[in-house]
Each structure stands twice: as structure tokens, then as C-alpha cells.
Write a protein that holds these residues in place. Sequence first.
Motif, PDB file in Angstrom:
ATOM      1  N   ASN A 164       0.925  -1.713   0.385  1.00 37.62           N
ATOM      2  CA  ASN A 164       0.412  -0.022  -0.069  1.00 37.62           C
ATOM      3  C   ASN A 164       0.721   1.411  -0.371  1.00 37.62           C
ATOM      4  O   ASN A 164       0.611   2.010  -0.243  1.00 37.62           O
ATOM      5  N   TYR A 165       1.746   1.342   1.013  1.00 33.71           N
ATOM      6  CA  TYR A 165       2.866   2.421   0.713  1.00 33.71           C
ATOM      7  C   TYR A 165       3.499   2.775  -0.016  1.00 33.71           C
ATOM      8  O   TYR A 165       3.331   3.617  -1.346  1.00 33.71           O
ATOM      9  N   LEU A 166       4.143   1.599  -0.844  1.00 33.27           N
ATOM     10  CA  LEU A 166       4.516   1.978  -2.469  1.00 33.27           C
ATOM     11  C   LEU A 166       3.886   2.449  -3.508  1.00 33.27           C
ATOM     12  O   LEU A 166       4.397   2.367  -4.355  1.00 33.27           O
ATOM     13  N   THR A 167       2.668   1.164  -3.154  1.00 39.49           N
ATOM     14  CA  THR A 167       1.736   2.084  -4.103  1.00 39.49           C
ATOM     15  C   THR A 167       1.475   4.098  -3.858  1.00 39.49           C
ATOM     16  O   THR A 167       1.092   4.341  -5.508  1.00 39.49           O
ATOM     17  N   GLY A 168       1.199   4.324  -3.308  1.00 41.78           N
ATOM     18  CA  GLY A 168       1.233   5.078  -3.145  1.00 41.78           C
ATOM     19  C   GLY A 168       2.351   5.723  -2.808  1.00 41.78           C
ATOM     20  O   GLY A 168       2.373   7.327  -3.734  1.00 41.78           O
ATOM     21  N   HIS A 169       3.480   5.580  -2.824  1.00 40.65           N
ATOM     22  CA  HIS A 169       4.647   6.274  -2.791  1.00 40.65           C
ATOM     23  C   HIS A 169       4.793   6.591  -4.479  1.00 40.65           C
ATOM     24  O   HIS A 169       5.496   7.929  -4.703  1.00 40.65           O
ATOM     25  N   TYR A 170       4.416   4.950  -5.311  1.00 39.54           N
ATOM     26  CA  TYR A 170       5.110   5.786  -6.788  1.00 39.54           C
ATOM     27  C   TYR A 170       3.812   6.524  -7.428  1.00 39.54           C
ATOM     28  O   TYR A 170       4.539   7.261  -8.330  1.00 39.54           O
ATOM     29  N   TYR A 171       3.043   6.741  -7.458  1.00 39.83           N
ATOM     30  CA  TYR A 171       1.860   7.891  -7.367  1.00 39.83           C
ATOM     31  C   TYR A 171       2.339   8.954  -7.543  1.00 39.83           C
ATOM     32  O   TYR A 171       1.543   9.921  -7.973  1.00 39.83           O
ATOM     33  N   SER A 172       2.492   9.220  -5.816  1.00 37.84           N
ATOM     34  CA  SER A 172       2.872  10.593  -5.368  1.00 37.84           C
ATOM     35  C   SER A 172       3.956  11.259  -6.340  1.00 37.84           C
ATOM     36  O   SER A 172       4.472  12.077  -6.205  1.00 37.84           O
ATOM     37  N   LYS A 173       4.765   9.938  -6.773  1.00 35.89           N
ATOM     38  CA  LYS A 173       6.448  10.534  -7.089  1.00 35.89           C
ATOM     39  C   LYS A 173       5.832  10.354  -8.567  1.00 35.89           C
ATOM     40  O   LYS A 173       7.099   9.578  -9.345  1.00 35.89           O
ATOM     41  N   ARG A 174       4.902  10.136  -9.151  1.00 40.23           N
ATOM     42  CA  ARG A 174       4.346  10.537 -10.369  1.00 40.23           C
ATOM     43  C   ARG A 174       5.375   8.980 -10.996  1.00 40.23           C
ATOM     44  O   ARG A 174       5.813   9.105 -12.010  1.00 40.23           O
ATOM     45  N   GLU A 175       5.021   8.002 -10.453  1.00 43.55           N
ATOM     46  CA  GLU A 175       5.375   6.697 -11.279  1.00 43.55           C
ATOM     47  C   GLU A 175       6.365   6.315 -11.309  1.00 43.55           C
ATOM     48  O   GLU A 175       6.978   5.931 -12.089  1.00 43.55           O
ATOM     49  N   ASN A 176       7.183   7.183  -9.657  1.00 42.89           N
ATOM     50  CA  ASN A 176       8.328   6.288  -9.709  1.00 42.89           C
ATOM     51  C   ASN A 176       8.714   5.720  -8.178  1.00 42.89           C
ATOM     52  O   ASN A 176       7.904   6.235  -7.190  1.00 42.89           O
ATOM     53  N   PHE A 177       9.469   5.551  -8.051  1.00 44.40           N
ATOM     54  CA  PHE A 177      10.336   5.060  -6.352  1.00 44.40           C
ATOM     55  C   PHE A 177      11.002   6.110  -6.269  1.00 44.40           C
ATOM     56  O   PHE A 177      12.212   6.047  -6.919  1.00 44.40           O
ATOM     57  N   VAL A 178      11.304   6.686  -5.547  1.00 45.69           N
ATOM     58  CA  VAL A 178      12.881   7.391  -4.426  1.00 45.69           C
ATOM     59  C   VAL A 178      12.653   6.895  -3.656  1.00 45.69           C
ATOM     60  O   VAL A 178      13.054   6.921  -2.893  1.00 45.69           O
ATOM     61  N   PRO A 179      14.569   6.208  -3.659  1.00 47.08           N
ATOM     62  CA  PRO A 179      14.920   5.262  -2.678  1.00 47.08           C
ATOM     63  C   PRO A 179      14.818   6.215  -1.636  1.00 47.08           C
ATOM     64  O   PRO A 179      15.508   5.431  -0.316  1.00 47.08           O
ATOM     65  N   ALA A 180      15.580   7.755  -1.518  1.00 47.38           N
ATOM     66  CA  ALA A 180      16.053   8.352  -0.112  1.00 47.38           C
ATOM     67  C   ALA A 180      14.815   8.976   0.385  1.00 47.38           C
ATOM     68  O   ALA A 180      14.868   8.019   2.054  1.00 47.38           O
ATOM     69  N   SER A 181      13.115   8.810   0.116  1.00 40.33           N
ATOM     70  CA  SER A 181      12.455   9.112   0.746  1.00 40.33           C
ATOM     71  C   SER A 181      11.812   7.271   0.907  1.00 40.33           C
ATOM     72  O   SER A 181      11.479   7.351   2.654  1.00 40.33           O
ATOM     73  N   LEU A 182      12.152   6.431   0.516  1.00 45.85           N
ATOM     74  CA  LEU A 182      12.070   5.066   0.679  1.00 45.85           C
ATOM     75  C   LEU A 182      13.056   4.482   1.827  1.00 45.85           C
ATOM     76  O   LEU A 182      11.947   4.779   3.144  1.00 45.85           O
ATOM     77  N   ASN A 183      14.293   5.620   1.702  1.00 44.90           N
ATOM     78  CA  ASN A 183      15.228   4.761   3.249  1.00 44.90           C
ATOM     79  C   ASN A 183      14.273   5.498   4.813  1.00 44.90           C
ATOM     80  O   ASN A 183      14.849   5.025   5.234  1.00 44.90           O
ATOM     81  N   PHE A 184      14.060   6.775   4.292  1.00 36.13           N
ATOM     82  CA  PHE A 184      13.364   7.629   5.599  1.00 36.13           C
ATOM     83  C   PHE A 184      12.610   6.541   6.335  1.00 36.13           C
ATOM     84  O   PHE A 184      12.288   6.401   7.102  1.00 36.13           O
ATOM     85  N   VAL A 185      11.807   6.099   5.050  1.00 41.44           N
ATOM     86  CA  VAL A 185      10.532   5.112   5.829  1.00 41.44           C
ATOM     87  C   VAL A 185      10.292   4.434   6.057  1.00 41.44           C
ATOM     88  O   VAL A 185      10.497   4.000   7.184  1.00 41.44           O
ATOM     89  N   PHE A 186      11.402   3.101   5.361  1.00 34.24           N
ATOM     90  CA  PHE A 186      11.170   2.175   5.998  1.00 34.24           C
ATOM     91  C   PHE A 186      11.782   2.007   7.092  1.00 34.24           C
ATOM     92  O   PHE A 186      12.395   1.460   8.364  1.00 34.24           O
ATOM     93  N   SER A 187      13.455   3.111   7.480  1.00 34.28           N
ATOM     94  CA  SER A 187      14.182   2.704   8.428  1.00 34.28           C
ATOM     95  C   SER A 187      13.599   3.771  10.119  1.00 34.28           C
ATOM     96  O   SER A 187      14.175   3.422  11.070  1.00 34.28           O
TER      97      SER A 187
END
Lengths: 654, 115
Positions: A55-78
Motif C-alpha cells: 500500500n505504501y509503495l503504491t501510494g509512493h509510486y503515484y505520489s512520485k509521478r510513477e516513480n520510486f525515490v530511494p531516499a524517501s523510501l529509506n527514510f520511511v522504512f528506517s
Amino acid sequence: MPTGIKFVYKIMLLLGGCIALTGLVIALLLAHQSRRDLLILEESASYTVYQAAVNYLTGHYYSKRENFVPASLNFVFSNRFLVAESGDQFRSTHRPSHLTLYRADGAKLYDFSQDGRPRAPDWIVAENLPDAIRVRINANKDEIIAEGPLDRGGDVPGYVVIRLPTDVGARLRALYLRAGIILLAGMLAASALGYFFSRRFLAPVEALTDAARRVHAGDYACRIPKVGNDEIGLLTETFNEMIASWVRRLSLMHRIQEWTLKVGNEFDRHRLYGRLLDMFYNVASARQCALYLRDGDKKELPPAAIRGEETLRPEVAGWIRYALEKNEPVLAERRDLGPRAALGNVEHLVLPLVSGEQTVGAVYLGPPTGAPAYDREMVATLQTLAQHAGIAVENARLLNEVAEKKRIEQEMMWARDIQRTLLPHHPPKLNGYAVAGLSLPANEVGGDYYDYIPRDDQRCHIIVSDVSGKGVAAGLIMSVLRSLVHTYSEFETCPHEILIRVNRVLTRDLDEYMFVTATMMTLEPDTHALQVARAGHEPVLIVTADGEVQWIRAEGTALGLLDVDSFEAHFTSATYTMQPGDLALLYTDGVNEAQNEDGEEFGIDRLVALAVARRNDPLDDLLAGILRAVNAFAGQRRQQDDITLVALRRDAAG
Amino acid sequence: MPRNELEIDVVQDGDVHIVTVDGPVDSATIEVFKEKLDAVCNQPGVRVILDCQRLTYLNSRAIGLLVSYHRRSISSRGKLALCALNPKLVRTLELLQIGKALLTYDTRENARAQF
């Protein structure tokens, strides 16, 4: 005595084994259930994390214009992913230790690791890409791996692989350890309980075993206290009864052995009967006991001996008669004993005493003392005793017969010795004559008689006689005859007169069927006159010096056979003058009537021929020669009649 | 071989009892002989012919018995005779000198004719 594993330990092992097995099965079932529950919980949790991540990754994907941003992801997961806030404290649960994103073609797009050391592979081959969520636990059971597409509809391309740390392995090991400890404790407890209860339940069995050993060692007094009313209690009671019965039997056997010895050592008939009766009386503990002995064919027998009450029931005589005739026991039973009758209900017993096929007597046993009836065992014992008693009675009877026979034989030997003394020991010395005689009875005692009775006037009476019949009766008559002949020889010079007087006495005194034959001659050596009287006896054989044969046949019937007048009316005498070398031979019919095995008689002719042939032999040799010839002729045939020979010969020179 | 059994047969011919003796009269058979003869000869005034044709042996006690029966028959006005005696028996009776006392005949017919 061999010792194996004790029964108590076997029970203990069995119980322990059963409980252990049951515990093991239960523990395994529980462990299996717990493991499954744990895994389901862990899988559910990981599934939740997976869904949250997707769910989070899907939301992240759409919010980041159908892309994944590793720094943002790291922050969230960490820091923020699945963190629940509670007051001032933060507690994170199920935060993935690793999270890896792959593009739709399987190339690694992003890799997160809590410890900062991502290690996911760079590629996943196409055929291994999951088309739906998959949850699994690694081999060490310390990590749950959940993987699946980001969006099953394909709007968000890519795949995610999440690794979650888990303690399910440690918890399972702890679970198995606890189960093992509980199982072991259960086994120990079961063994202890098994041991305790086995000891408790098997104590009477051990007591039985111990008692059996003691009985085996000869301690017949031991008994086991009864424990409860269950099967063990019943077994204990039965064991005690068995030992008591055994002791009774042993005691009975000892008594029987004792009595059998007493009876076996008794050979006096009357004492034996007493002992037999005592034996039955004591062994049976009877109130009354009576012994009956067969007496030929007599139907009514009085008891030979009684023990206990003197008066016998009237029925006993009939029972005894039946036992003797049929050779069967009589068992009079009681009908009022109820269940006790099962042990035996015989009140009166009559047992035949049997030896071989012969019933030699019977024993009556009245009711027992101290019991309402004889039990089966006692009846069987008494029947066995009766068999021994029958043999003992018969043996005693036979022994008695042998003793009686020996006594009679001894008496006959004495009678024979006495009778021998009645015959002349030495021939008299007659001037110019030789005389000799011999007598051989067929039995110990005979009826033949010969004698020489020298008188003061130089005359000599010579007699040969034969009493009818043989044996003791004839021997007694012979001794009477001798007394009569000696008595009348004192007064009478003529054999004719002597035999007339003898006949008068014998006719009066003899049994009407008995008689005596006799030939008597009186020699006057001076004149050589030989006066002969013959009472139904063999005539006198004369063999002259030349071998010529003559017979002196005076007339006369046997002594005691006819009435006195008839006897005397026909009784005559004859006189012969002995010439030098003349032989006069007297004999009894045992000589000429001796038979051989073919029934042929020795006969007068053989006797005459022998007398002629041996007329000049010494007289003892002549008579012995005749006797030898008779015996040789008879061969194996037993001597039938008494044999007597007397020879008188005038010297040839005279 | 001479037979050892004794058979005695008694038949009545008018007022005469004819007793046939078959076999020996010895110590083994004397009691049978006495029993049979007692039954016949002890009747007062009885007339008896003893057929001895098959009589093989007569012991001294049997001779005594015969003389006894003879005495009784005389005293009771009866009669006892012997017939068909074998030579040995004739010799014995001669020896005992009782031929004069006992009536003897050579055959049963002669004896019956004299009764």
C-alpha cells in the motif's frame, strides 16, 4: 532358583512405557498444533506487513509521478514504517529487516536493509517472479519471507520481497524442550506410580510366591493372611486351603505308611486281623469297624473282630454278603447333606478284601467321627487300603498254610522215626538159620509191618502184614497190630492161634472198611518145622537149594474183614519142613504190584525169578537186590504202596 | 493208558439194582464210589449186582466197603453179588479169602439168573 526380571518391574516398565508412549503422542500432537498456530500467526503478521508495504509503495509510486525515490523510501522504512506511537515510547513491530523492489522484468530497483547491508540478488529470473503473494520461512526459522507483485492488476509494475525477522524457531525449540521435559517427568511419575501400585497390588502375589517356597522347603505350617475379597484374596484363600488339604493328605499318607509297615511285618494271622482292623479304624476315624473273613462257602459270617461300638446294625450282614458274593464295595449314602454332599456323602462302607481274583474277606466301616460322612478322597483311600489288606490276609493265610504243612511234615517225620523203632533193628540169631527183612513205606508213615519175635523155647515167630490203606491211619493200626502180635506171641506157640486172637480184637475195634492182611510163620529150629498161618495175605514163597519153587498157601481171610465166626470157620494153618538151603520169602503186595510208567505190574514171576537166581546170596543182598529191581522196573513212577520183604533161609550145611 | 475217571451207573431190573462200575476205585475216586454205593446198598433188603467188567482197580478200602455192604445185606435179608471180575480182582479176593463170603459170578446174565 532362576531369577528373571521381577514381575513388579515388568509392570512398572509396562505402565511407564504406556504412559510415555501416550505422552509422546500427546506432546507431538500439541507441538504440531502449536507450531502450526505459530506459523499461521507469523504468516498473518508478515502478510499484514506485506500489504502495508505494498500500500505504501503504491501510494509512493503515484505520489512520485510513477516513480520510486530511494531516499524517501529509506527514510520511511528506517524510521516511520509501521511504527505505533504510544505516549513517549515508540515500539516497532514487524518492521522488515529487508525490503527489495524489483521491476516487472525482475531487475532489482531498490533494496533496503535495517542493518545497512542489503544482500538481495540483483535479478529474479522471470519464471521465479511471483504472480501472487507468497509467504515462507527460511530453513533456520529466524526469518519470514513474503514476496509478491505490487499490484495484481498491473497498474503498479514490479515486485516486492520483504524479509521479517522472527523468533518462531526459538519458540518452537522451547516448545519441544518443554514437551520433552514434561514427557520425561510424566514417564518418571508413571514409573514411580507403576512401581508403587504394582508393589501394592502384587504384594499378596509375592507373599504367595514366598509361601510356596516355604512349603517347598517343608514349612507346611505357613499360611498367607487374606487380603481383600478380590481375585487375589480368593487366590490366597484357595492357596491356604490347598496347603491345609495337602497337610491333611500328607498326614494321612504317613499314617497309611505307618500302618502298612505294621501290617506288612505281621505274619501271625490273628494279630494281623487285629492290626488291619486298627488300621481301618484309625485311618477312617470310624465309630465302628468290623472285619469279616471268608470261610469256604458259608453265607452267614460272624465278624472276626470289631473295633468301636460292639453292636452292629442289622443291615451290615446283608452288605457283607453282597460284597463277598459280588466282589464289589457297598457305599451307603446320606441324602440330607445338601451342598456338602458334593464332597462325598458315604456314611457306611463295606469294602471287599481281594487277593488276585479271590475275595478273602470284607471290612465294614461305620459312620465317621467328626464328620457327617466320608468324603470321596477318604473313600478312595480306604479302597486302596482294602486292596493292601486283601493281599496281606491272603499272604498270611498262605504263610500259615506253609507253616501248617511244615508242622505236619515234621510230625510225619517224627511218626516215621517212631514207626521205624517199631520194626526190628537186628534180626535174631537163630540156630542154623539166617533171617533178614526190610520195609520201605510209600509215604512217611506206612501200613506195612514185619517182625521177628523169638521165644524162650527157641521158636521164632516171623510176621509180615499189610494194613489196608496207607498213611497215618494205616500206621496207627500197624502199631496196634504189633502190640497185639507181641502180646499173644508170649502165650501162643502157633501162628494160627495168634492171628485168631488178633482178629478177635481187630474185628471189634477196626473201622468197618479197614482190614489187615498178614502171613505169620513160626519156626522150630530144632525140628525145622515152619508153621504158616495166612490171613488174606500173599503166600509164602519157598525156593529150595535146587531152585525149585513151592508156595505155602494156608487158608484164611484178612483180619478184621469178616465177622469172627466166619473168619475162624475158614482159617487154617500149614506146616512145611525147611530143608538145608531152603529159602522162605515173605512179601507184601507193594512188591509184586509195583507198576511202571505204562501201568504194567512187576508181578510174581519177576519176584520168583529173582529169588531163584539169588537164593544163595547173603539175605541182605537178596532183599536189596529185589528192592533195586522193583525200583528199576518202576522207573520214574512214584512208589504207590509200602514195600516189605522178609527172608528166612536154612543154612545149607545144616 | 487206563482211565482215571470213575463212572457208576445204576439201573433197576425188576427188584434188582444193577450197578455198573467203569474205571478205577482208588484214593481219588473212593468217595464217589462210596456215595453211589451207599445210596443203593444201605437200603434194607436191597438186592444188588455189581457189574465189575470195566472195573480196572479196587483198592483195599473199597474191598472193605464191599464186605461191609455184604454184611448189611445179609442182616437185612438182602443180597449182594459181584460179576464179571477181572483176573486181578479175582486173585485179590482169593488172596483175601473172601470169595466164600462174597457171591461172585462170571457174567451179569448168570448173576441175574441166580437172583
